[in-house]
Design a protein around this motif. Structure first.
Motif, PDB file in Angstrom:
ATOM      1  N   GLU A 155      38.512  53.742  20.712  1.00  0.00           N
ATOM      2  CA  GLU A 155      38.001  53.875  22.076  1.00  0.00           C
ATOM      3  C   GLU A 155      37.563  52.514  22.623  1.00  0.00           C
ATOM      4  N   TRP A 186      43.055  57.488  21.909  1.00  0.00           N
ATOM      5  CA  TRP A 186      42.253  57.177  23.094  1.00  0.00           C
ATOM      6  C   TRP A 186      43.190  56.630  24.160  1.00  0.00           C
ATOM      7  N   ASP A 215      39.975  61.026  25.226  1.00  0.00           N
ATOM      8  CA  ASP A 215      40.522  61.270  23.895  1.00  0.00           C
ATOM      9  C   ASP A 215      41.394  62.517  23.902  1.00  0.00           C
TER      10      ASP A 215
END
Length: 279
Positions: A116, A147, A135
């Motif tokens: 992320e 992500w 996500d």
């Protein structure tokens, strides 16, 4: 750098309303502005405080309704810093997705990442285009999650699609590609690797999707920056031993994201050209 105030005193709602909303500055622009003032504040820190304050243009999961509100197509946000970031994004594994349904031709930047933090870093350079990071389940990832960073559609981005996707084909580096510390940093983080084996180190930049002549073109652009490198038989770029110190002098010795700091964890002498010659 001068002594800086605590982030909560510096990155206030008033600060973001002025610079981020009113002045339309991106997170990298704000970070650079603060550095000129003697304050070293990372892009990720600026993003986190903007998100914490709920500032309107921040990158966040947000509501799905947000993605349905289009940008103002009559305005252009295309600056040299945006083009530079687009080139770094596309030298790596980012891509541009055109929208054929619009009356006005538009496109958006997209990427799918393992971390992320890295997806957020990549799309933070496109804050003018209201990016989001979400996500999704993906069995191909070791974590089971990918992500996805994604901007909204805009004609600015379609113009970049025309630069990078000749004749609507596969992406290829254009003749005016920006080879800068930022673009090469984004490229290295996304599609670069460094392998240490005993006393030897190999630094590679993946270019698998580019044609051999375009890869050789990129080799020439890197050599213009005094980075010794070559294209190998696998159509990838290898930075030679004497080019490694110059490479890291060019992009910097520290990763802007923690998840890829290991790509910079080399013995100190590897960064020093003079000592490399002695060895």
């Amino acid at each position: 750098m001068r002594e800086q105030p605590h982030y909560t005193d510096l990155l206030t709602e008033e600060f973001f309303l002025k610079h981020y909303i009113h002045d339309r500055m991106s997170f990298p622009d704000i970070s650079n502005m603060l550095k000129k003032q003697g304050l070293n504040v990372a892009i990720g820190t600026i993003y986190k405080y903007a998100k914490k304050l709920g500032i309107g243009r921040t990158i966040s999961e947000g509501s799905r309704n947000k993605q349905e509100i289009p940008l103002d197509y009559s305005k252009t946000f295309l600056t040299e810093s945006v083009i530079e970031a687009v080139d770094g994004f596309l030298l790596g594994d980012g891509y541009i997705q055109p929208n054929d349904c619009d009356t006005v031709r538009t496109a958006r930047c997209r990427c799918g990442q393992q971390y992320e933090e890295f997806a957020t870093y990549l799309v933070s350079h496109f804050s003018y285009y209201d990016p989001t990071v979400k996500d999704y389940a993906d069995k191909s990832m070791s974590s089971g999650i990918v992500w996805q960073g994604c901007t909204k559609h805009h004609p600015d981005i379609y113009k970049q699609h025309q630069r990078w996707y000749p004749n609507e084909g596969t992406k290829q580096p254009p003749d005016d590609v920006r080879i800068t510390p930022l673009s090469v940093m984004m490229w290295y983080l996304g599609d670069g690797s460094v392998v240490q084996s005993g006393d030897s180190v190999t630094l590679r930049l993946s270019t698998d999707g580019f044609s051999p002549d375009r890869v050789q073109f990129l080799v020439g652009k890197l050599r213009e920056k005094n980075i010794s490198c070559h294209r190998n038989k696998d159509n990838r770029i290898y930075v030679e031993a004497e080019g490694i110190p110059v490479f890291f002098d060019f992009i910097g010795r520290k990763s802007p994201v923690k998840c890829y700091q290991y790509k910079f964890d080399l013995p100190e002498w590897r960064f020093e050209a003079k000592r490399m010659n002695i060895i």
